[in-house]
Enzyme design. Sequence first.
Site, PDB file in Angstrom:
ATOM      1  N   PHE A 493       6.166  -3.025  -0.415  1.00 44.80           N
ATOM      2  CA  PHE A 493       5.409  -2.574   0.744  1.00 44.80           C
ATOM      3  C   PHE A 493       3.949  -2.382   0.367  1.00 44.80           C
ATOM      4  CE2 PHE A 493       9.710  -1.050   1.221  1.00 44.80           C
ATOM      5  CZ  PHE A 493      10.011  -1.224   2.559  1.00 44.80           C
ATOM      6  N   ASP A 494       3.063  -2.799   1.244  1.00 49.65           N
ATOM      7  CA  ASP A 494       1.689  -2.338   1.168  1.00 49.65           C
ATOM      8  C   ASP A 494       1.675  -0.871   1.593  1.00 49.65           C
ATOM      9  OD1 ASP A 494      -1.199  -2.472   1.064  1.00 49.65           O
ATOM     10  OD2 ASP A 494      -1.130  -2.475   3.255  1.00 49.65           O
ATOM     11  N   LYS A 495       0.720  -0.095   1.085  1.00 50.66           N
ATOM     12  CA  LYS A 495       0.695   1.331   1.434  1.00 50.66           C
ATOM     13  C   LYS A 495      -0.046   1.576   2.744  1.00 50.66           C
ATOM     14  CE  LYS A 495      -2.060   4.453  -0.560  1.00 50.66           C
ATOM     15  NZ  LYS A 495      -2.705   5.263   0.508  1.00 50.66           N
ATOM     16  N   LYS A 677      -1.551  -8.006  -6.439  1.00 40.64           N
ATOM     17  CA  LYS A 677      -0.357  -7.882  -5.608  1.00 40.64           C
ATOM     18  C   LYS A 677       0.454  -9.171  -5.649  1.00 40.64           C
ATOM     19  CE  LYS A 677      -2.177  -4.500  -2.280  1.00 40.64           C
ATOM     20  NZ  LYS A 677      -2.421  -4.201  -0.851  1.00 40.64           N
TER      21      LYS A 677
END
Length: 806
Positions: A493-495, A677
Amino acid sequence: MTGKTLRLDIPLLLPEVEDAGDRCLETLERELLRHKGIFQAHVRTGHPPQLCIHYDPNLISLRDVEQLAKRTGSRFTSRYRHERIPFDSQVSADAANALALALEDLPGMLHASVNPAAGLVFAAWDTTRLQRQHIEHTMRKLGFEPVPVAVEHGGPEHEEQEHSHEHGSAPGFLPHAIRKRWTYILVALAGICFLAGWTGEQFLGLDPDISLFFYMVACLAGGYDIATHALPALLRGRFDTDILMLAAATGAALLGEWAEGAFLLFLFSLGHAGEHYALDHARNAVNALAELMPRTARTRRGEQIIEVPVKDLLIGDLVVVPPGEHLPVDGRVIHGRSAVDQSPVTGESLPVDKQPGDEVFAGTINREAALEVEVTRLARDSTLNRIMEMVANAQSQQSPTQQFTRRFTSRFVPAVLMLVAGVILLPPLLGWMEPERSFYTAMLLLVAASPCALAIGTPAAVLAGIGQAARNGVLIKGGVHLENLGELRVMAFDKTGTLTEGRFSITDILPLEGKNPDELLAVAAAVEQQSSHPVAQAVVEEAARRQLTLPSSRSMENLPGRGIMGTVDGDPVLLGTLRLFRETGWYEPDRALEHQLQALEAEGKTTMIVSRGQRILGLLAMADRPRPGVRKTLALLHELGMEKLVMLTGDNRQSAELIAGQTGITDIQAELMPEDKLLAIERLKEAWGKVAMTGDGINDAPALATATVGIAMGGAGTAVALETADVALMGDDLGKLPFAVGLSRASRRIIVQNLVISLGVIFMLIIAALAQGLALGSTVIIHEGSTILVVLNALRLLRYREPAEK
């Protein structure tokens, strides 16, 4: 060879090409390679996919390469057509395979695929060698009635569709009412004639010749639809599973067992009719999306309100939507306040309050009061239309299991025919069996080994799964993504904006000694007002709240993952992380400043250093909050079998750990650049095989593209999210993720169940046939029963609901 590379986005170069794997691109590559100076051209997958052209600048200039590519692409687009042709859905999977092979054989056809469950042909062809009418003629010869393109997806000409749909292989001279019900009329005729012949022969003393006549009519009626596609395919040297049934019935007739042959074809046609009826439920679940779109809209023209077709509306037109009606357009509310039910598009369970300035979507329902909406997208570009387009395109893609079953069937059918020939010839020659008995056993084998259930079980499950997802605000772009999502054990997940609300607020303004807090904030806001990042918005909003006058700012440059650079009144300004300041040489070690940074980050805050003219003005700190319900969402994912939930963020580790503790994240990778990422996803794939990445579809595009399944948030509001991801959560609601994963897992289970059922029945019947343990009629009943069973099993997905927390 040394050279240069030009990369062009395929959607811009070739708007009709939607898939990087499209074989039309191979043709374009070959055309480009004919030109002197271009030594390589290939497709680079990603979001968007790109055409990479490698050239020698000593032989051809960059400008010439770009113009050549665009000219070739334009010529290519005008020469080669990509179309989705809807047809009467009353056909079997075998008929669909026969049609696909027949279309592939047409001169000028680049590629063709057929989805029988969805009732769609996907074709690409060279218009200099092949015309659409030839494609439609081939379809009609095999019993497929094309539906006019203008009426696809329940458009305004819906009534016309009613008169051109579901005619199947019915002769064109018959009245419309008969042609519309042709399949069911044939089944009924076959059943009535079989019962008349059998009852008369067994109980009424009917003349054998009259009984034979009834049996022959039953065979013709029961085998008509099969023969319309199986025999033309056979003449082309193509074998499909239905030809096995025709061969079995013919064999029974040659043995004088007309009753057996008539019963076989009646049951087979009855099974197909039941299969079609069940598949219609799945197809209608998808096509029901089109019913959400009104055909007309009330638009304001001066002081008058007139009703016009939705397709005629232009951007900027004002549309009046009374309460209780579906919104006809994507737009922005100008006047009025009301609750809008967005569940048809986003899957949200509760209505959403809308007021002037808010965005609304076509297909949603206005609940309380009249709204006046300004059109922001044309009807063809609306969110609902894009959803329908992508759901339809998803049906053209074959999942891994579908590819397996197609390969298996293509090898299995010829093998069965060889086995049947062996059973007919060898036992009599070796004295093991009488010729009549040997022939009858071979007919049993033909019926037993026909893999109809295998051919239809997976497409039916994929169609039902994608349809149910779309009805609940989750767009899954193909069977491959449906299956992959059902096998995942790791999700990243991206934050910011995914696990958190993405709405930062300034918590601390800390100028260095002697500096002015307002100057610090004003300088930062002057540069940040040119950015759309959530951090930038927080800075600008705080400056506006304090009513600060911002200085003049120019030349903003974004430094991904680190900060931003610009000029204010001619002075260079740098905003960002301590790491950025060290890299640029603008920072002189300051222990007090570093202690302040550490203290703020220990509280889970995001920090920013602000400098002007290489003089540090001070620090800004801000905080974001986890999304409501995110902890429950991640707990549900754990229960669904997700072993590892990973946060990927460019933020500092202390802030990441604080959010992780509040949400239930199991692993953290912090202080990542965008390229980091991507590398993190690649490492996770090496360790775990398949990995999903969930993000906003914009900043996370490289990671979404690299992941096995890319999941984008807020697809209803952003075209980028729809185009970038393999799965889009139409509402900006992470809570839909357990539904998507649970549905995919259920789809995967049903696909496996259907494989086991179909293969198990086939091999059981083969053994029974070789052992002569079943009569022909019983074999047909079991065979057709398994076909209907796998379709009904797939339709269970249409009742799938969100998983509940235990």
